[in-house]
Design an enzyme around this catalytic site. Sequence first.
Site, PDB file in Angstrom:
ATOM      1  N   LYS A   1       0.876  -1.168   0.000  1.00 19.92           N
ATOM      2  CA  LYS A   1       0.000   0.000   0.000  1.00 19.92           C
ATOM      3  C   LYS A   1       0.910   1.212   0.000  1.00 19.92           C
ATOM      4  O   LYS A   1       1.540   1.549   1.006  1.00 19.92           O
ATOM      5  CB  LYS A   1      -0.912  -0.003   1.225  1.00 19.92           C
ATOM      6  CG  LYS A   1      -1.994   1.050   1.125  1.00 19.92           C
ATOM      7  CD  LYS A   1      -2.677   1.285   2.446  1.00 19.92           C
ATOM      8  CE  LYS A   1      -2.801   2.770   2.627  1.00 19.92           C
ATOM      9  NZ  LYS A   1      -3.079   3.176   3.985  1.00 19.92           N
TER      10      LYS A   1
ATOM     11  N   ALA B   1      -9.133   5.914   3.897  1.00 19.47           N
ATOM     12  CA  ALA B   1      -9.041   7.089   4.766  1.00 19.47           C
ATOM     13  C   ALA B   1     -10.315   7.925   4.783  1.00 19.47           C
ATOM     14  O   ALA B   1     -10.956   8.125   3.766  1.00 19.47           O
ATOM     15  CB  ALA B   1      -7.865   7.983   4.388  1.00 19.47           C
ATOM     16  N   GLY B   2     -10.643   8.379   5.968  1.00 18.07           N
ATOM     17  CA  GLY B   2     -11.727   9.335   6.152  1.00 18.07           C
ATOM     18  C   GLY B   2     -13.019   8.761   6.708  1.00 18.07           C
ATOM     19  O   GLY B   2     -13.865   9.505   7.185  1.00 18.07           O
TER      20      GLY B   2
ATOM     21  N   ASN C   1      -9.021   2.310   9.402  1.00 18.08           N
ATOM     22  CA  ASN C   1      -8.224   2.088  10.607  1.00 18.08           C
ATOM     23  C   ASN C   1      -8.772   2.911  11.769  1.00 18.08           C
ATOM     24  O   ASN C   1      -9.423   2.388  12.660  1.00 18.08           O
ATOM     25  CB  ASN C   1      -6.746   2.404  10.347  1.00 18.08           C
ATOM     26  CG  ASN C   1      -5.858   1.951  11.511  1.00 18.08           C
ATOM     27  OD1 ASN C   1      -6.310   1.629  12.611  1.00 18.08           O
ATOM     28  ND2 ASN C   1      -4.569   1.895  11.296  1.00 18.08           N
ATOM     29  N   THR C   2      -8.566   4.236  11.704  1.00 20.27           N
ATOM     30  CA  THR C   2      -8.972   5.079  12.830  1.00 20.27           C
ATOM     31  C   THR C   2     -10.462   4.976  13.139  1.00 20.27           C
ATOM     32  O   THR C   2     -10.864   4.998  14.304  1.00 20.27           O
ATOM     33  CB  THR C   2      -8.600   6.550  12.545  1.00 20.27           C
ATOM     34  OG1 THR C   2      -7.246   6.600  12.111  1.00 20.27           O
ATOM     35  CG2 THR C   2      -8.759   7.411  13.775  1.00 20.27           C
TER      36      THR C   2
END
Lengths: 256, 69
Positions: A99, A186-187, A208-209
Amino acid sequence: MNDTLIIKGIEFKSRLWVGTGKYKDFDETKKAIEASGADVVTVAVRRVNIIDRKSENLLDYIDPKKYKILPNTAGCYNVEDALRYSRLAREAGISDLIKLEVIGDEKTLFPDTIGLLKATEILAKEGFIVLPYSNDDPIMAKRLEDAGAAAVMPLGAPIGSGLGIRNPYNIKIILETVKLPVIVDAGVGTASDATIAMELGCDAVLINTGIAGAKDPIAMAEAMKHAVIAGRLACKAGRIPRKLYATASSPFDGML
Amino acid sequence: MFFMRLIVNGELFETSKSETLLDLLEELRIGPERVAVEINITIVKKAAYSTFRLKEDDRVEIVNFVGGG
């Protein structure tokens, strides 16, 4: 219904991909990944702690036989570093998957797309299966496809921001522009964001987050699993057109 | 007596027993399967660990996978 995502001959059973960063400990990481149903997990490449050799290894918890390990080049701000980390990742791991991140700015963590394109081209020639983390620009997605990327990974919003899919129209145009799988990276902040990405027609979502940062990461992992499945099914089912006015669901016939 | 100074993961490391890269990994109690190693910015393939001879002032980087997104 066979709905397997295949990238360069590799079958991905889940369309939810998850990161392994920011968890409280490895035990929580493992439980959240299990709850997510993901079969691909991202990891970072970092120095081994040579002072404290008792520290445990992530791969003691995430069995590489069970999960596809997708190393990233997070933290790389130029082409040279991204190539270096990619090559190390391939040597440390078991596959050619990478990635690819070439970051342009610390505050936004937006990609340096010029560097990203260069690195994609070089790594693809070296036989890597390059999954570049890109911005949501359809032109860049096409350039990455031409450079040999195996999929494109446009951001929904800045990494860790939880702002959701900020530009669904660009994601839609990317889907029409490239033949490659499109994976939103992301996001994603909550389940509905993941569903929106999948409803747009994306092939997978990487989170992830959005999971690790939730109050209850394990519950959120499960929510994301369902969200991705729901979005995928809705996309394939074909939504009704949006209309301004009502259409009755119950018949007039038989009314008194 | 054998003695050599290396830079391992950015830190000075003095060894009196590691002549090869595999020796060094053993001395550091690092299993070779899940790591990658660079010496002076060049990756050393796993198959060559046992024959790769270290020399004074070599810069050794040993990396593995950690949690990341």
